[in-house]
Design an enzyme around this catalytic site. Structure first.
Site, mmCIF file in Angstrom:
data_model
loop_
_atom_site.group_PDB
_atom_site.id
_atom_site.type_symbol
_atom_site.label_atom_id
_atom_site.label_comp_id
_atom_site.label_asym_id
_atom_site.label_seq_id
_atom_site.Cartn_x
_atom_site.Cartn_y
_atom_site.Cartn_z
ATOM 1 N N GLN A 285 14.030 61.424 23.482
ATOM 2 C CA GLN A 285 13.142 60.647 24.344
ATOM 3 C C GLN A 285 12.183 61.543 25.117
ATOM 4 O OE1 GLN A 285 15.289 57.355 25.652
ATOM 5 N NE2 GLN A 285 13.764 56.629 27.078
ATOM 6 N N SER B 115 19.812 64.039 21.635
ATOM 7 C CA SER B 115 20.170 62.733 22.201
ATOM 8 C C SER B 115 19.955 61.615 21.172
ATOM 9 C CB SER B 115 19.412 62.507 23.506
ATOM 10 O OG SER B 115 19.898 61.360 24.173
ATOM 11 N N LEU B 116 18.984 60.720 21.367
ATOM 12 C CA LEU B 116 18.762 59.665 20.379
ATOM 13 C C LEU B 116 18.437 60.259 19.010
ATOM 14 C CD1 LEU B 116 15.685 58.679 19.210
ATOM 15 C CD2 LEU B 116 15.279 58.683 21.638
ATOM 16 N N ARG C 201 21.403 50.695 22.110
ATOM 17 C CA ARG C 201 21.687 51.865 22.950
ATOM 18 C C ARG C 201 20.706 51.914 24.120
ATOM 19 N NH1 ARG C 201 20.089 57.446 22.936
ATOM 20 N NH2 ARG C 201 21.796 58.931 23.308
ATOM 21 N N HIS D 59 23.119 60.378 30.113
ATOM 22 C CA HIS D 59 24.070 61.480 29.892
ATOM 23 C C HIS D 59 24.820 61.905 31.156
ATOM 24 C CE1 HIS D 59 22.716 61.771 25.800
ATOM 25 N NE2 HIS D 59 21.471 61.860 26.213
ATOM 26 N N GLN E 49 28.679 60.848 23.506
ATOM 27 C CA GLN E 49 27.328 61.377 23.770
ATOM 28 C C GLN E 49 26.590 60.595 24.861
ATOM 29 O OE1 GLN E 49 23.964 59.992 22.319
ATOM 30 N NE2 GLN E 49 23.508 61.569 20.808
#
Length: 311
Positions: free
Chosen positions: A9, A94-95, A119, A203, A252
């Site tokens: 992101q 991440s994503l 998500r 996170h 995660q």
């Protein structure tokens, strides 16, 4: 050895994917399939905006993935290059880990889009707007950042969310704690602290409701066999077992993105070339972390053609 990496992101921008879709039927197919899977015209939002809608987590996450997978499909279908033949590892920030798993064949494109939409929605819903925040620490290593986070917490959540490279760490947690951390940066020998324009504190433990939502979703849409091994965010180590992948994707959501450690671990595993698909964000972080490695990125048709010749 070579690793293909996928951005996270913050790499979204209005206009993304437009030139690629104009130049390639393979790219257009990806965007159409994602739109159909989500039941929304995401591609229109990607190419025309408005920016505030594209930046929403539930839109940004599938958009960044779609853009990266479009680049991959052009490489595969029009340049005849199969990822499984050219990559020793995949990884994503991440994503981007979902993009990496889609690229490695563990999830279909439609499932990846739906998982990322959920998500994004569940991460947004986990914490009321204004309760959480994130801040980037520039000129901070993990030791300084950890010490600062502990000092600023004062009973609230304040933790390292992203260990990006030796000069950049991101904190996440309660808004007041993150603001205290930004005010204290100089005391810890950190150059700057910047509050990030994000809609939720990713996170960190405040994301537990989103982790629960993803656990449920991943029970229904489980990852399949990986054609290429993944370096996982939360462990910075190799994973190939689908059940382990599933567990780590849940972890995660609240866990730290160990990107610096992942870059070093991939280099230690023998990776000499990193190829970033769909962005130009991770390359500099990898270089700062892993040192003498080759980094290339592909976003445009021109980039893809150059990459195809080099592979």
């Amino acid at each position: 050895m070579r690793a293909f990496v996928f951005p996270g992101q913050g790499s979204q921008k209005v206009g993304m994917g437009a030139d690629l879709a104009a130049a390639s039927a393979a790219a257009r197919e990806v965007f159409e399939e994602v739109d159909e899977a989500l039941g929304q015209n995401l591609f229109k939002l990607m190419t025309e905006g408005p920016d505030d809608q594209l930046t929403l987590t539930e839109n940004a996450q599938p958009a960044i993935m779609a853009n990266a997978i479009a680049v991959l499909r052009v490489l595969e279908k029009e340049a005849g290059i199969a990822l499984a033949d050219k990559a020793d590892f995949v990884a994503g920030h991440s994503l981007g880990e979902y993009s990496a798993l889609c690229a490695a064949g563990a999830f279909s494109l439609a499932d990846t889009a739906r998982l990322l939409k959920l998500r994004g929605q569940s991460m947004q819903a986990a914490v009321p707007v204004g309760v959480g925040a994130m801040a980037a620490l520039l000129g901070a290593d993990i030791e300084k950042a950890t010490a600062l986070a502990e000092a600023a917490a004062e009973g609230q959540v304040c933790t390292v969310a992203n260990d990006n490279d030796p000069t950049q760490v991101v904190l996440s947690g309660h808004k007041e704690a993150i603001e205290r951390a930004v005010a204290l940066v100089k005391d810890f020998g950190i150059k700057r602290g910047l509050l990030l324009p994000v809609s939720a504190p990713f996170h960190c433990p405040l994301m537990q409701p989103a982790a629960d939502a993803m656990a449920e979703a991943l029970e229904k849409t489980r990852p399949g066999t990986l054609q290429v091994a993944l370096f996982a965010n939360v462990t910075a180590s190799v994973v190939t077992d689908p059940a382990e992948v599933q567990r780590l994707l849940v972890e995660q959501v609240t866990g730290r993105v160990r990107w610096r450690e992942s870059a070093i671990a991939m280099k230690d595993a023998g990776v000499e070339q990193f190829v970033e698909l769909g962005g130009k964000v991770l390359g500099p972080m990898i270089k700062r972390s892993a040192g003498e490695v080759e980094v290339t990125s592909a976003v445009s048709m021109e980039d893809i053609e150059a990459l195809a010749k080099a592979l």
